[in-house]
Design an enzyme around this catalytic site. Structure first.
Site, PDB file in Angstrom:
ATOM      1  N   MET A   1       1.640   1.624   5.121  1.00  0.00           N
ATOM      2  CA  MET A   1       2.514   2.352   4.177  1.00  0.00           C
ATOM      3  C   MET A   1       3.935   1.944   4.451  1.00  0.00           C
ATOM      4  SD  MET A   1       4.195   5.311   2.951  1.00  0.00           S
ATOM      5  CE  MET A   1       4.494   6.320   4.376  1.00  0.00           C
ATOM      6  N   PRO A   2       4.744   1.572   3.476  1.00  0.00           N
ATOM      7  CA  PRO A   2       4.505   1.630   2.052  1.00  0.00           C
ATOM      8  C   PRO A   2       3.823   0.386   1.481  1.00  0.00           C
ATOM      9  CG  PRO A   2       6.788   1.093   2.465  1.00  0.00           C
ATOM     10  CD  PRO A   2       6.155   1.276   3.789  1.00  0.00           C
ATOM     11  N   GLU A   3       3.415   0.506   0.249  1.00  0.00           N
ATOM     12  CA  GLU A   3       2.796  -0.605  -0.480  1.00  0.00           C
ATOM     13  C   GLU A   3       3.724  -1.008  -1.626  1.00  0.00           C
ATOM     14  OE1 GLU A   3       1.076   2.422  -0.146  1.00  0.00           O
ATOM     15  OE2 GLU A   3       0.525   1.632   1.839  1.00  0.00           O
TER      16      GLU A   3
ATOM     17  N   THR B   1       2.380  -3.708   3.031  1.00  0.00           N
ATOM     18  CA  THR B   1       1.671  -4.691   2.205  1.00  0.00           C
ATOM     19  C   THR B   1       2.496  -4.949   0.945  1.00  0.00           C
ATOM     20  OG1 THR B   1       0.432  -2.986   1.019  1.00  0.00           O
ATOM     21  CG2 THR B   1      -0.621  -3.945   2.965  1.00  0.00           C
TER      22      THR B   1
ATOM     23  N   HIS C   1       5.434   2.169  -3.325  1.00  0.00           N
ATOM     24  CA  HIS C   1       4.665   3.418  -3.235  1.00  0.00           C
ATOM     25  C   HIS C   1       4.702   3.956  -1.811  1.00  0.00           C
ATOM     26  CE1 HIS C   1       3.061   1.384  -6.834  1.00  0.00           C
ATOM     27  NE2 HIS C   1       2.929   2.589  -7.303  1.00  0.00           N
TER      28      HIS C   1
END
Lengths: 61, 61, 61, 61, 61, 61
Positions: F1-3, F40, A7
């Site tokens: 970011m990003p995940e 993450t 994401h």
């Protein structure tokens, strides 16, 4: 299996996205000892005004 | 951490999305006693013909 | 609609999770002017050794 | 409840997406003995250069 | 491709989950004209106190 | 970011999961030129009877 979802905000170049898809696939293959064709990776992009960190929109950073 | 994903149909105004990102961040901060910058929120939007409730497309409601 | 997914490590108390579910629902209701029963929130928990930030596992922090 | 997310590449016709939303809703209703209006289904689409299988981008297949 | 995620509360029987996985796969195959082995379905379960609708926890319904 | 979310069946060893989290983080850092602490990764595991490929449950493979 497994299926990876990444994401992030829109805006990366096609080359960056290609590298991300391929390096992530390789990371999964090496870690879990699976074949590459077992691994799907999808980048789920949103506009910069549809994502925040610390309550600050990525369109306002 | 944590990471919040909000799935909804396209069509909200930038102000509504900004309020959603900020109020959701605040909700997480207050509930879990974490710092704002630990919290990411991403709105994952789909077109109205790509989402349904009760088998009825949001484009046909 | 909308549907909220909150990804985090296991370990929060039932009271913290209840507050998180209720405050997040309220944040969505206020921002998007929808009714509470339209909003679902699910906390997707993983063990501390199944999540990382900066490559450091939450079980090793 | 439940909430279904279907991750795929852009490019399907509106009719295919409508059939997917309705047949998936029906599958959930029949399997879990819930009412249709309890079931939401969202198709999360990405561009063909933002998804891969086996490290090969869908835009290069 | 595609990959389906079904988010719901724990508690369904193995038979219900099996029917859900198989009927959902069939729904995707019929709608998108893909082969069954292209379709993965994962049920993402949470405890009843980690999910809410309308701000009411499933453990309190 | 990003995940990053990695969806898979339970059963991998702690060492495999640690390697997966670290190699995936590195893949994202190298591809997108971001700092490790921005990334993450969460592994979302389900039981073998809650996941299927081609309509065949992982518990029956």
């Amino acid at each position: 299996m497994p299926e990876v979802l990444i994401h992030m905000v829109e805006g990366r170049t096609p080359d960056q996205k290609k590298a991300l898809l391929q390096k992530t696939t390789q990371a999964v293959v090496e870690s879990l000892d699976v074949k590459p064709e077992q691994v799907t990776v999808q980048i789920v992009e949103s506009k910069a005004d549809a994502k925040s960190k610390g309550g600050i929109l990525f369109s306002e950073r």
